[in-house]
Design a protein around this motif. Structure first.
Motif, PDB file in Angstrom:
ATOM      1  N   LYS A  21       0.778  -1.074  -0.072  1.00  0.00           N
ATOM      2  CA  LYS A  21      -0.124  -0.023   0.062  1.00  0.00           C
ATOM      3  C   LYS A  21       0.846   1.338   0.111  1.00  0.00           C
ATOM      4  CE  LYS A  21      -3.636   2.462   2.124  1.00  0.00           C
ATOM      5  NZ  LYS A  21      -4.456   2.546   3.478  1.00  0.00           N
ATOM      6  N   GLU A  22       1.794   1.387   0.954  1.00  0.00           N
ATOM      7  CA  GLU A  22       2.726   2.509   0.965  1.00  0.00           C
ATOM      8  C   GLU A  22       3.544   2.829  -0.395  1.00  0.00           C
ATOM      9  OE1 GLU A  22       2.344   4.905   3.005  1.00  0.00           O
ATOM     10  OE2 GLU A  22       0.834   3.753   4.148  1.00  0.00           O
ATOM     11  N   LEU A  23       4.027   1.762  -0.950  1.00  0.00           N
ATOM     12  CA  LEU A  23       4.667   1.749  -2.008  1.00  0.00           C
ATOM     13  C   LEU A  23       3.831   2.377  -3.380  1.00  0.00           C
ATOM     14  CD1 LEU A  23       7.588   1.015  -3.228  1.00  0.00           C
ATOM     15  CD2 LEU A  23       6.403  -1.301  -4.232  1.00  0.00           C
ATOM     16  N   VAL A  24       2.545   1.738  -3.254  1.00  0.00           N
ATOM     17  CA  VAL A  24       1.696   2.189  -4.583  1.00  0.00           C
ATOM     18  C   VAL A  24       1.421   3.728  -4.103  1.00  0.00           C
ATOM     19  CG1 VAL A  24      -0.789   1.995  -5.167  1.00  0.00           C
ATOM     20  CG2 VAL A  24       0.595   0.088  -4.746  1.00  0.00           C
ATOM     21  N   ILE A  25       0.953   4.219  -2.964  1.00  0.00           N
ATOM     22  CA  ILE A  25       0.738   5.764  -2.750  1.00  0.00           C
ATOM     23  C   ILE A  25       2.215   6.573  -3.447  1.00  0.00           C
ATOM     24  CG2 ILE A  25       0.743   7.592  -0.917  1.00  0.00           C
ATOM     25  CD1 ILE A  25      -0.911   5.401   0.788  1.00  0.00           C
ATOM     26  N   LYS A  26       3.233   6.187  -2.970  1.00  0.00           N
ATOM     27  CA  LYS A  26       4.673   6.726  -3.622  1.00  0.00           C
ATOM     28  C   LYS A  26       4.539   6.724  -4.954  1.00  0.00           C
ATOM     29  CE  LYS A  26       7.813   4.978  -0.947  1.00  0.00           C
ATOM     30  NZ  LYS A  26       9.062   4.297  -0.524  1.00  0.00           N
ATOM     31  N   PHE A  27       4.012   5.626  -5.522  1.00  0.00           N
ATOM     32  CA  PHE A  27       4.230   5.388  -6.885  1.00  0.00           C
ATOM     33  C   PHE A  27       3.263   6.445  -7.448  1.00  0.00           C
ATOM     34  CE2 PHE A  27       2.222   2.687 -10.530  1.00  0.00           C
ATOM     35  CZ  PHE A  27       3.309   2.906 -11.405  1.00  0.00           C
ATOM     36  N   HIS A  28       1.911   6.588  -6.906  1.00  0.00           N
ATOM     37  CA  HIS A  28       0.955   7.690  -7.451  1.00  0.00           C
ATOM     38  C   HIS A  28       1.580   9.188  -7.194  1.00  0.00           C
ATOM     39  CE1 HIS A  28      -2.228   5.492  -9.383  1.00  0.00           C
ATOM     40  NE2 HIS A  28      -2.106   4.784  -8.427  1.00  0.00           N
ATOM     41  N   ASN A  29       2.234   9.335  -6.126  1.00  0.00           N
ATOM     42  CA  ASN A  29       2.772  10.681  -5.886  1.00  0.00           C
ATOM     43  C   ASN A  29       3.783  11.028  -6.902  1.00  0.00           C
ATOM     44  OD1 ASN A  29       1.380  11.168  -3.666  1.00  0.00           O
ATOM     45  ND2 ASN A  29       2.859  10.447  -2.097  1.00  0.00           N
ATOM     46  N   TYR A  30       4.665   9.974  -7.484  1.00  0.00           N
ATOM     47  CA  TYR A  30       5.590  10.446  -8.364  1.00  0.00           C
ATOM     48  C   TYR A  30       4.940  10.544  -9.900  1.00  0.00           C
ATOM     49  CZ  TYR A  30       9.160   9.832  -4.588  1.00  0.00           C
ATOM     50  OH  TYR A  30       9.941  10.037  -3.507  1.00  0.00           O
ATOM     51  N   LEU A  31       3.966   9.851 -10.060  1.00  0.00           N
ATOM     52  CA  LEU A  31       3.137  10.109 -11.424  1.00  0.00           C
ATOM     53  C   LEU A  31       2.615  11.529 -11.269  1.00  0.00           C
ATOM     54  CD1 LEU A  31       1.367   6.544 -11.554  1.00  0.00           C
ATOM     55  CD2 LEU A  31       3.095   7.390 -13.192  1.00  0.00           C
ATOM     56  N   LEU A  32       1.941  11.945 -10.186  1.00  0.00           N
ATOM     57  CA  LEU A  32       1.372  13.231 -10.035  1.00  0.00           C
ATOM     58  C   LEU A  32       2.542  14.352 -10.274  1.00  0.00           C
ATOM     59  CD1 LEU A  32      -0.854  15.509  -9.235  1.00  0.00           C
ATOM     60  CD2 LEU A  32       0.136  15.003  -6.913  1.00  0.00           C
ATOM     61  N   LEU A  33       3.604  14.049  -9.724  1.00  0.00           N
ATOM     62  CA  LEU A  33       4.839  14.821  -9.666  1.00  0.00           C
ATOM     63  C   LEU A  33       5.242  14.957 -11.184  1.00  0.00           C
ATOM     64  CD1 LEU A  33       6.329  16.882  -7.900  1.00  0.00           C
ATOM     65  CD2 LEU A  33       8.217  14.831  -7.784  1.00  0.00           C
TER      66      LEU A  33
END
Length: 214
Positions: A21-33
């Motif tokens: 879960k935490e990895l997926v959240i970071k994944f989406h944060n960097y997609l956003l960035l």
């Protein structure tokens, strides 16, 4: 200056309570960035819809208007519709596959063609929508993200607009897509979709994923 509506998809996704879960959240944060970084180079005004309170430091490096005053996708549609300008660009944050140069070319097309709608998509969902003939009816019967292409195209076919479909976008959702993204970006022609400093973050996520999968 053109205003672009960037929608952070994290508030709309079901994230399983598991090891990833935490990895997926970071994944989406960097997609956003990655999308913010790309849009910033286009000299546009970025209106970001997000509920993310943990990524403020990264976002503060960019000139972004952050809007948290929404509860669902219908609220976002209403906010976008309140802007009387019929030229709209709506982009979902889990998209990769559109560059600064491509955005500029599509904007030129909208300047010369009236009642034009340009829709980005993958196999099943839309990734972005650009138009100079926006109406709220485009998102009729749409209440969730990701937005199904089949529903949107039914709505668009009821308009008098010329519709152009762009098929080369990639959309990412869960931990299985981290490997998919990594493979996509290692192809030479796709490097333009991600700057080196963000590519490094994705590489680290790929390594973390491999560690968690052991």
């Amino acid at each position: 200056m053109q205003e672009i509506y960037l929608i952070d998809v994290i508030p709309f996704l079901y994230l399983e309570e598991n090891t990833f879960k935490e990895l997926v959240i970071k994944f989406h944060n960097y997609l956003l960035l990655n999308n913010i970084d790309m849009l910033t180079s286009c000299n546009v005004s970025i209106h970001l819809f997000t509920k993310n309170y943990n990524f403020i430091e990264e976002l503060s490096k960019y000139n972004v208007h952050i809007d948290r005053d929404f509860n669902d996708f219908n609220d976002i549609v209403n906010i976008v519709s309140d802007n009387p300008n019929n030229s709209k660009f709506i982009l979902f944050s889990n998209t990769i596959g559109i560059s600064k140069d491509e955005i500029e070319k599509l904007n030129e097309l909208l300047q010369y063609e009236e009642n034009q709608i340009i829709l980005g998509k993958n196999e099943e969902y839309i990734s972005f929508l650009m138009t100079n003939a926006y109406t709220k009816d485009i998102f009729e019967n749409v209440s969730v993200i990701p937005v199904l292409y089949d529903i949107i195209i039914q709505n668009l076919n009821l308009t008098n607009s010329k519709i152009e479909i762009i098929n080369n976008q990639q959309l990412f959702f869960n931990e299985n897509d981290i490997n998919k993204l990594y493979q996509f970006l290692t192809t030479k022609e796709n490097k333009k979709y991600c700057p080196d400093h963000i590519y490094e973050h994705f590489t680290n996520l790929f390594i973390e994923l491999k560690e968690l999968q052991k």
